[in-house]
Design a protein around this motif. Structure first.
Motif, PDB file in Angstrom:
ATOM      1  N   LEU A 126      25.652  -4.386  -5.520  1.00  0.00           N
ATOM      2  CA  LEU A 126      25.060  -5.708  -5.345  1.00  0.00           C
ATOM      3  C   LEU A 126      25.940  -6.566  -4.437  1.00  0.00           C
ATOM      4  CD1 LEU A 126      22.967  -7.912  -6.172  1.00  0.00           C
ATOM      5  CD2 LEU A 126      24.874  -8.790  -7.523  1.00  0.00           C
ATOM      6  N   ARG A 127      27.250  -6.518  -4.692  1.00  0.00           N
ATOM      7  CA  ARG A 127      28.157  -7.316  -3.869  1.00  0.00           C
ATOM      8  C   ARG A 127      28.020  -6.917  -2.399  1.00  0.00           C
ATOM      9  NH1 ARG A 127      32.170 -10.198  -6.603  1.00  0.00           N
ATOM     10  NH2 ARG A 127      32.085  -9.906  -8.851  1.00  0.00           N
ATOM     11  N   MET A 128      27.899  -5.617  -2.159  1.00  0.00           N
ATOM     12  CA  MET A 128      27.730  -5.176  -0.774  1.00  0.00           C
ATOM     13  C   MET A 128      26.394  -5.661  -0.228  1.00  0.00           C
ATOM     14  SD  MET A 128      29.294  -1.350  -0.959  1.00  0.00           S
ATOM     15  CE  MET A 128      31.037  -1.075  -0.604  1.00  0.00           C
ATOM     16  N   ALA A 129      25.365  -5.663  -1.084  1.00  0.00           N
ATOM     17  CA  ALA A 129      24.038  -6.093  -0.636  1.00  0.00           C
ATOM     18  C   ALA A 129      24.028  -7.566  -0.262  1.00  0.00           C
ATOM     19  CB  ALA A 129      23.006  -5.832  -1.728  1.00  0.00           C
ATOM     20  N   VAL A 130      24.891  -8.366  -0.867  1.00  0.00           N
ATOM     21  CA  VAL A 130      24.918  -9.782  -0.500  1.00  0.00           C
ATOM     22  C   VAL A 130      26.028 -10.073   0.512  1.00  0.00           C
ATOM     23  CG1 VAL A 130      23.855 -10.538  -2.645  1.00  0.00           C
ATOM     24  CG2 VAL A 130      26.360 -10.531  -2.441  1.00  0.00           C
ATOM     25  N   GLY A 131      26.634  -9.024   1.078  1.00  0.00           N
ATOM     26  CA  GLY A 131      27.509  -9.270   2.227  1.00  0.00           C
ATOM     27  C   GLY A 131      28.960  -8.891   2.083  1.00  0.00           C
ATOM     28  N   SER A 152      31.116 -14.971   2.890  1.00  0.00           N
ATOM     29  CA  SER A 152      30.748 -15.591   4.162  1.00  0.00           C
ATOM     30  C   SER A 152      31.947 -15.569   5.070  1.00  0.00           C
ATOM     31  CB  SER A 152      30.312 -17.039   3.933  1.00  0.00           C
ATOM     32  OG  SER A 152      29.079 -17.027   3.278  1.00  0.00           O
ATOM     33  N   GLN A 153      31.703 -15.225   6.326  1.00  0.00           N
ATOM     34  CA  GLN A 153      32.844 -15.124   7.227  1.00  0.00           C
ATOM     35  C   GLN A 153      33.238 -16.471   7.808  1.00  0.00           C
ATOM     36  OE1 GLN A 153      32.224 -11.468   9.625  1.00  0.00           O
ATOM     37  NE2 GLN A 153      31.434 -10.643   7.703  1.00  0.00           N
ATOM     38  N   SER A 154      32.347 -17.460   7.652  1.00  0.00           N
ATOM     39  CA  SER A 154      32.760 -18.819   8.004  1.00  0.00           C
ATOM     40  C   SER A 154      32.985 -19.587   6.699  1.00  0.00           C
ATOM     41  CB  SER A 154      31.682 -19.502   8.842  1.00  0.00           C
ATOM     42  OG  SER A 154      30.431 -19.364   8.201  1.00  0.00           O
ATOM     43  N   LYS A 155      33.931 -20.493   6.744  1.00  0.00           N
ATOM     44  CA  LYS A 155      34.321 -21.208   5.529  1.00  0.00           C
ATOM     45  C   LYS A 155      33.209 -22.152   5.083  1.00  0.00           C
ATOM     46  CE  LYS A 155      37.579 -22.142   2.529  1.00  0.00           C
ATOM     47  NZ  LYS A 155      36.674 -21.606   1.516  1.00  0.00           N
ATOM     48  N   ALA A 178      12.291  -0.726   2.682  1.00  0.00           N
ATOM     49  CA  ALA A 178      12.923  -2.010   2.367  1.00  0.00           C
ATOM     50  C   ALA A 178      14.441  -1.903   2.506  1.00  0.00           C
ATOM     51  CB  ALA A 178      12.544  -2.450   0.953  1.00  0.00           C
ATOM     52  N   ASN A 179      15.012  -0.787   2.045  1.00  0.00           N
ATOM     53  CA  ASN A 179      16.462  -0.616   2.132  1.00  0.00           C
ATOM     54  C   ASN A 179      16.939  -0.548   3.578  1.00  0.00           C
ATOM     55  OD1 ASN A 179      16.590  -0.626  -0.633  1.00  0.00           O
ATOM     56  ND2 ASN A 179      16.487   1.610  -0.808  1.00  0.00           N
ATOM     57  N   LEU A 180      16.097   0.044   4.427  1.00  0.00           N
ATOM     58  CA  LEU A 180      16.457   0.083   5.851  1.00  0.00           C
ATOM     59  C   LEU A 180      16.387  -1.317   6.440  1.00  0.00           C
ATOM     60  CD1 LEU A 180      14.589   3.299   7.125  1.00  0.00           C
ATOM     61  CD2 LEU A 180      16.965   3.053   6.358  1.00  0.00           C
ATOM     62  N   LEU A 181      15.282  -2.036   6.114  1.00  0.00           N
ATOM     63  CA  LEU A 181      15.117  -3.387   6.664  1.00  0.00           C
ATOM     64  C   LEU A 181      16.218  -4.321   6.167  1.00  0.00           C
ATOM     65  CD1 LEU A 181      11.225  -3.900   6.364  1.00  0.00           C
ATOM     66  CD2 LEU A 181      12.560  -3.036   8.315  1.00  0.00           C
ATOM     67  N   GLY A 182      16.710  -4.035   4.958  1.00  0.00           N
ATOM     68  CA  GLY A 182      17.761  -4.872   4.371  1.00  0.00           C
ATOM     69  C   GLY A 182      19.152  -4.448   4.802  1.00  0.00           C
ATOM     70  N   ALA A 183      19.257  -3.485   5.713  1.00  0.00           N
ATOM     71  CA  ALA A 183      20.540  -2.987   6.224  1.00  0.00           C
ATOM     72  C   ALA A 183      21.412  -2.405   5.116  1.00  0.00           C
ATOM     73  CB  ALA A 183      21.306  -4.076   6.977  1.00  0.00           C
ATOM     74  N   LEU A 184      20.757  -1.926   4.051  1.00  0.00           N
ATOM     75  CA  LEU A 184      21.506  -1.293   2.971  1.00  0.00           C
ATOM     76  C   LEU A 184      21.674   0.196   3.239  1.00  0.00           C
ATOM     77  CD1 LEU A 184      19.745  -3.030  -0.055  1.00  0.00           C
ATOM     78  CD2 LEU A 184      22.075  -3.420   0.758  1.00  0.00           C
ATOM     79  N   ALA A 238      27.513  -5.922   7.059  1.00  0.00           N
ATOM     80  CA  ALA A 238      27.798  -6.783   5.912  1.00  0.00           C
ATOM     81  C   ALA A 238      27.461  -8.232   6.251  1.00  0.00           C
ATOM     82  CB  ALA A 238      29.269  -6.657   5.513  1.00  0.00           C
ATOM     83  N   ARG A 239      27.803  -8.624   7.463  1.00  0.00           N
ATOM     84  CA  ARG A 239      27.541  -9.994   7.904  1.00  0.00           C
ATOM     85  C   ARG A 239      26.031 -10.267   7.976  1.00  0.00           C
ATOM     86  NH1 ARG A 239      30.647 -13.272  11.478  1.00  0.00           N
ATOM     87  NH2 ARG A 239      29.396 -14.608  12.817  1.00  0.00           N
ATOM     88  N   LEU A 240      25.299  -9.237   8.442  1.00  0.00           N
ATOM     89  CA  LEU A 240      23.836  -9.348   8.520  1.00  0.00           C
ATOM     90  C   LEU A 240      23.246  -9.537   7.119  1.00  0.00           C
ATOM     91  CD1 LEU A 240      21.549  -8.910  10.750  1.00  0.00           C
ATOM     92  CD2 LEU A 240      21.336  -6.612   9.777  1.00  0.00           C
TER      93      LEU A 240
END
Ligand SMILES: Nc1ncnc2c1ncn2[C@@H]1O[C@H](COP(=O)(O)OP(=O)(O)OP(=O)(O)O)[C@@H](O)[C@H]1O
Ligand SMILES: [Mg+2]
Lengths: 255, 406
Positions: free
Chosen positions: B316-321, A123-126, A60-66, A90-92
């Motif tokens: 957690l903050r990193m996990a949400v982006g 979020s990278q977009s406003k 799950a951590n891999l799939l979540g890009a953590l 991070a964006r993903l």
């Protein structure tokens, strides 16, 4: 767009090829994943089961890009994780994947609404309509009346709903939940699973890790793990009553 | 993450640990207060020194007889005379203005009011030596001196004592029975070296000699002092030596014998004060710097604790982006916000301290925009310098390790 109709032509939303994960804890190396290969199609509802220590959370951590795999290829939405920069990952995590934890992981000093708003900070977009959107998400998970409550003022089930609303805030394609009902009683667990079914019915790809066959029964596909290996991958019929409820709910909920 | 969001988060986090934040901030508060007191004291003291030098006149020298009883030596009485003043004026080219002076105390009566200030009997050139300005009327002129006119110029305090708010010019006062016409009031000088510089009156030296009682019995051509203005930029030590040499020659004092006159610079003690003030500034500055340093280390320590405590929150903050730079910004903002709040508190404390110091030392209370800017910049600097390491540590955490942290 319907997931089932386009399935054969469309590229899988998640592709795992020979994923391994080795934890090096000094004295020994723990091989948590030993070559895992499978695909997830867009809009699928998948349950992952397996004994404790079989590598579910690692996956799950891999799939979540953590976390990153030791070897093997993981592609999410066509992008190879291994080649992504920290900012891209991070964006993903921010935009494409909603992660739901067993322990909810809400920030205790913030209200439900603020917790749901948290990902929008990154979020990278406003985002201008953040509060409206967060309220809508809280209503979607059935917590429209609890916006100003802090986690301490909410039950476990309600906290998990807040966490789900937080996962949904950026309209991700994938919801990834590692034992989301692990800390909840049976009744509440089923409420939460019905919520996931609703999200699935709206087109989201949902992956739920669980120990309980009851909970796994909500999914249309079941992956079973043992000792870091995928040992079974089968489609299963969703309980008829659940499906009808969910379709009705989804129809009502669609704009 | 926007700056606004960072600030909101920082304030929430700091308020959650209000007591801890406050205690941590004390070092910075004291450091900043020190900077404020220091620069205010520096500004105030400089302003005061400037005022004093102006009051005493720059480039002035005064000749006074050495009090022989103080030196323990004996010798014939040697007098300072009109001829000495004349000789100096003729033979020392660097002397641009010179005035003779005889002093005394006489009670002055105006109507019902009376007051006994010191009177200074001088030449008209006194105005040039000491840059005298008048707030009312005029100073003595040469005709007054030549004719031994019965005219008087009042110091501001004397004018106030004798006339209150009323106009003194052209009023007649009685000075030991002698009627004198007030022709002017000198502009106020205030206190210099703890002495009221406005409690004097000026009369022509000729009038003083012929009509007023002197402090002690003096010979007809004897002087109490000679005041001089030296050419600006001249080597004053050399001028001083030239004058002393001239006087030794005139009074037939052999080499190696005790000088009978002293030539001193009235701004000397101001410079002395200035030096003391410099040492004090250095000490206070060092204290402020050390306090800021210790405060900064305290901030760093508490931020490290905070990062450790909030590791799973960071996960957690990193996990949400959250990106690395978002986490860095969050903790850096927190450190800077804490230091800035401490800086503002220190500013208030420092202003109070500076006010008290100014009141006690009798100099103007000055907290200029530069010192406010300096104090705030110092606190922000401390926040950045000492917040960076903890923020960096938070930002370099791996999301999954941070999430799993208990
Ligand atoms: N950070 C880590 N460091 C070292 N070993 C780890 C780490 N995380 C997991 N492991 C090991 O990897 C293996 C798989 O762990 P994982 O957490 O993925 O299991 P799981 O299937 O999620 O178990 P559970 O059902 O108990 O949650 C276990 O043997 C575990 O001890
Ligand atoms: Mg697990």
């Amino acid at each position: 767009m319907t997931a089932s109709g386009a399935g054969s032509i469309e590229r899988p939303i998640i592709e795992c090829v020979g994923l391994t994960k080795i934890y090096d804890i000094g004295v020994e190396k723990v091989q948590a994943l030993r070559g895992v290969t499978f695909n997830v199609r867009r809009g699928e509802f998948i349950a992952i089961m397996g004994a404790s220590g079989s590598g579910k959370s690692t996956l799950a951590n891999l799939l979540g890009a953590l976390d990153k795999p030791t070897s093997g290829d993981l592609t999410i939405d066509g992008a190879a994780i291994a080649r992504m920069s920290g900012d891209e990952l991070a964006r993903l995590r921010n935009r494409d994947i909603g992660f739901v934890f067993q322990q909810f992981n809400l920030l205790r000093r913030m209200t439900a609404l603020e917790n749901v708003l948290l990902p929008l900070n990154y979020s990278q977009s406003k985002v201008s309509d953040g509060a409206t959107r967060a309220k809508a998400k809280l209503e979607e998970v059935g917590l429209g009346a609890r916006l100003g409550h802090t986690p301490a003022q909410l039950s476990g089930g309600q906290q998990q709903r807040v966490a789900i609303a937080r996962a949904l805030i950026n309209n991700p394609n994938i919801i990834l939940a590692d034992e989301p009902t692990g800390a909840l009683d049976t009744h509440t667990s089923h409420e939460i699973m019905r919520l996931f079914s609703t999200l699935h019915a709206k087109g989201l790809t949902v992956i739920v890790i669980t120990h309980e066959p009851d909970i796994a029964g909500y999914a249309e596909r079941l992956l079973q793990f043992r000792d870091g290996k995928l040992i079974s991958d089968c489609r299963q019929d969703i309980q008829q009553d659940n499906r009808q409820d969910n379709l009705a709910l989804a129809a009502g909920g669609e704009p | 993450m926007t700056l606004g969001a960072c600030l909101r988060e920082a304030i929430t986090a700091l308020r959650l640990n209000a007591l801890r934040s406050g205690l941590t901030a004390i070092g910075v508060i004291i450091g900043v207060a020190g900077i404020i007191v220091l620069s205010a004291a520096g500004g105030g003291a400089n302003r005061k020194i400037e005022q004093q030098i102006n009051a005493l006149g720059s480039d002035t020298l005064i000749i006074a007889p050495v009090k022989m009883e103080n030196t323990g030596q004996r010798g014939p009485v040697v007098l300072l005379t009109d001829d000495d003043a004349k000789a100096i004026a003729e033979r020392v080219p660097e002397i641009v203005h010179i005035t003779r002076e005889v002093d005394g105390n006489v009670t002055i009566v105006a109507g019902n009011a009376s007051w006994t200030p010191e009177y200074w009997g001088v030449d008209a050139s006194y105005a040039d030596v000491f840059n005298v300005k008048t707030s009312e009327g005029r100073f003595l002129d040469e005709r007054d001196v030549r004719s031994a006119a019965k005219v008087i110029v009042l110091g501001a305090t004397v004018a106030e004592k004798l006339f209150g708010g009323a106009q003194p010019v052209d009023q007649i006062v009685r000075m030991g029975g002698v009627p004198m016409r007030v022709i002017g009031v000198r502009s106020t000088l205030g206190f210099v070296g703890g002495q009221n510089q406005d409690n004097h009156v000026f009369v022509p030296i000729t009038t003083a000699r012929s009509r007023l009682p002197q402090k002690e019995k003096i010979a007809p051509r004897q002087l109490n002092l000679i005041d001089m203005k030296v050419l600006a930029g001249a080597d004053r030590a050399a001028v001083k030596e030239a004058i002393l040499a001239l006087l030794r020659e005139r009074k037939h004092i052999r080499d190696g014998e005790q000088d009978r006159f002293d030539v001193f610079d009235p701004t000397q003690f101001v410079e002395l004060m200035n030096a003391t003030h410099g040492t004090l500034s250095l000490l206070l500055g060092a204290t402020a710097a050390i306090s800021l340093l210790v405060g900064g280390v305290g901030i760093m320590n508490i931020m490290l604790v905070s990062v450790t405590e909030r590791t799973s929150e960071i996960g957690l903050r990193m996990a949400v982006g959250a990106r690395k730079r978002d986490i860095l910004a969050q903790f850096l903002t927190e450190a800077v916000a804490l230091c800035l709040a401490a800086g503002i508190a220190g500013l208030a404390l420092g202003a109070a301290g500076a006010y008290a110091t100014a009141a006690a030392a009798g100099w103007p209370f000055i907290v200029g925009p530069q010192s406010v800017a300096l104090a705030l910049a110092a606190s922000v600097g401390v926040g950045v310098a000492f917040g960076y390491v903890p923020a960096r540590r938070a930002a370099s955490l791996n999301p999954i390790d941070a999430l799993r942290h208990e």
